[in-house]
Design a protein around this motif. Structure first.
Motif, PDB file in Angstrom:
ATOM      1  N   PRO A   1      38.616  42.513  77.587  1.00 55.35           N
ATOM      2  CA  PRO A   1      37.555  43.378  78.131  1.00 55.35           C
ATOM      3  C   PRO A   1      36.677  42.701  79.189  1.00 55.35           C
ATOM      4  CG  PRO A   1      37.691  43.628  75.762  1.00 55.35           C
ATOM      5  CD  PRO A   1      38.588  42.475  76.121  1.00 55.35           C
ATOM      6  N   SER A   2      36.543  41.377  79.127  1.00 58.31           N
ATOM      7  CA  SER A   2      35.689  40.690  80.098  1.00 58.31           C
ATOM      8  C   SER A   2      36.483  40.121  81.279  1.00 58.31           C
ATOM      9  CB  SER A   2      34.907  39.564  79.414  1.00 58.31           C
ATOM     10  OG  SER A   2      35.800  38.595  78.902  1.00 58.31           O
ATOM     11  N   MET A   3      37.793  40.334  81.278  1.00 55.14           N
ATOM     12  CA  MET A   3      38.633  39.833  82.374  1.00 55.14           C
ATOM     13  C   MET A   3      38.808  40.901  83.453  1.00 55.14           C
ATOM     14  SD  MET A   3      41.612  37.923  80.144  1.00 55.14           S
ATOM     15  CE  MET A   3      42.562  37.351  81.530  1.00 55.14           C
ATOM     16  N   SER A   4      38.901  40.456  84.703  1.00 57.52           N
ATOM     17  CA  SER A   4      39.153  41.392  85.799  1.00 57.52           C
ATOM     18  C   SER A   4      40.621  41.821  85.750  1.00 57.52           C
ATOM     19  CB  SER A   4      38.871  40.712  87.146  1.00 57.52           C
ATOM     20  OG  SER A   4      39.874  39.731  87.412  1.00 57.52           O
ATOM     21  N   GLU A   5      40.954  42.892  86.480  1.00 55.91           N
ATOM     22  CA  GLU A   5      42.345  43.341  86.547  1.00 55.91           C
ATOM     23  C   GLU A   5      43.237  42.242  87.112  1.00 55.91           C
ATOM     24  OE1 GLU A   5      43.006  47.098  88.447  1.00 55.91           O
ATOM     25  OE2 GLU A   5      41.837  48.190  86.954  1.00 55.91           O
ATOM     26  N   GLU A   6      42.744  41.555  88.141  1.00 55.19           N
ATOM     27  CA  GLU A   6      43.518  40.462  88.750  1.00 55.19           C
ATOM     28  C   GLU A   6      43.813  39.380  87.713  1.00 55.19           C
ATOM     29  OE1 GLU A   6      44.696  39.952  92.009  1.00 55.19           O
ATOM     30  OE2 GLU A   6      44.175  42.048  92.389  1.00 55.19           O
ATOM     31  N   GLU A   7      42.821  39.014  86.920  1.00 53.01           N
ATOM     32  CA  GLU A   7      43.007  37.988  85.888  1.00 53.01           C
ATOM     33  C   GLU A   7      43.995  38.453  84.824  1.00 53.01           C
ATOM     34  OE1 GLU A   7      38.666  35.741  85.795  1.00 53.01           O
ATOM     35  OE2 GLU A   7      38.831  37.729  84.883  1.00 53.01           O
ATOM     36  N   GLN A   8      43.905  39.715  84.436  1.00 51.82           N
ATOM     37  CA  GLN A   8      44.827  40.247  83.427  1.00 51.82           C
ATOM     38  C   GLN A   8      46.266  40.235  83.939  1.00 51.82           C
ATOM     39  OE1 GLN A   8      43.619  43.889  81.374  1.00 51.82           O
ATOM     40  NE2 GLN A   8      41.501  43.487  81.973  1.00 51.82           N
ATOM     41  N   ILE A   9      46.466  40.645  85.174  1.00 56.85           N
ATOM     42  CA  ILE A   9      47.807  40.666  85.755  1.00 56.85           C
ATOM     43  C   ILE A   9      48.350  39.242  85.880  1.00 56.85           C
ATOM     44  CG2 ILE A   9      49.128  41.198  87.856  1.00 56.85           C
ATOM     45  CD1 ILE A   9      47.278  43.689  88.144  1.00 56.85           C
TER      46      ILE A   9
END
Length: 117
Positions: free
Chosen positions: A75-83
């Protein structure tokens, strides 16, 4: 229609999906998701094409997901970080995946996979 089928051979859901594809005479290119992780670039395209939120691409029942305590961290990660994280380990990615030029299916539900015919 060219289909890229990403799977993990020990996964029972992947085995069902592969059997379904074969029984329905659907040609596909097989790719082992752990040996050849999806890249950041691939994931960006696939997530967009699928119309699903990034969370649906995470294998939330997998050991790696649980070991990394991702239910707390995502939940605290950006989309870029998740990808970027998804691209590091094929076991983090929900499988099987069926990828075509216009469609990306995550997990195996035979009624949804009918779209591949």
């Amino acid at each position: 229609m060219k289909i890229l089928f990403l799977q993990y051979p020990a996964c029972s859901t992947c085995q069902k999906a592969k059997k379904w594809l074969t029984e329905n005479n659907i040609e596909f290119t097989n790719r082992l998701i752990v040996e050849e992780n999806p890249t950041v670039e691939e994931l960006k395209v696939w997530i967009s094409r699928s119309g699903l939120p990034i969370k649906k691409f995470f294998n939330t029942s997998g050991l790696v997901y649980k070991e990394l305590k991702l239910s707390e961290k995502l939940p605290s990660m950006s989309e870029e970080e998740q990808i970027a994280l998804l691209a590091t380990n094929g076991k983090l990615v929900k499988r099987p995946l069926a990828v075509t030029e216009h469609l990306v299916l995550v997990d195996f539900k035979s009624d949804e996979w009918e779209k591949l015919k």
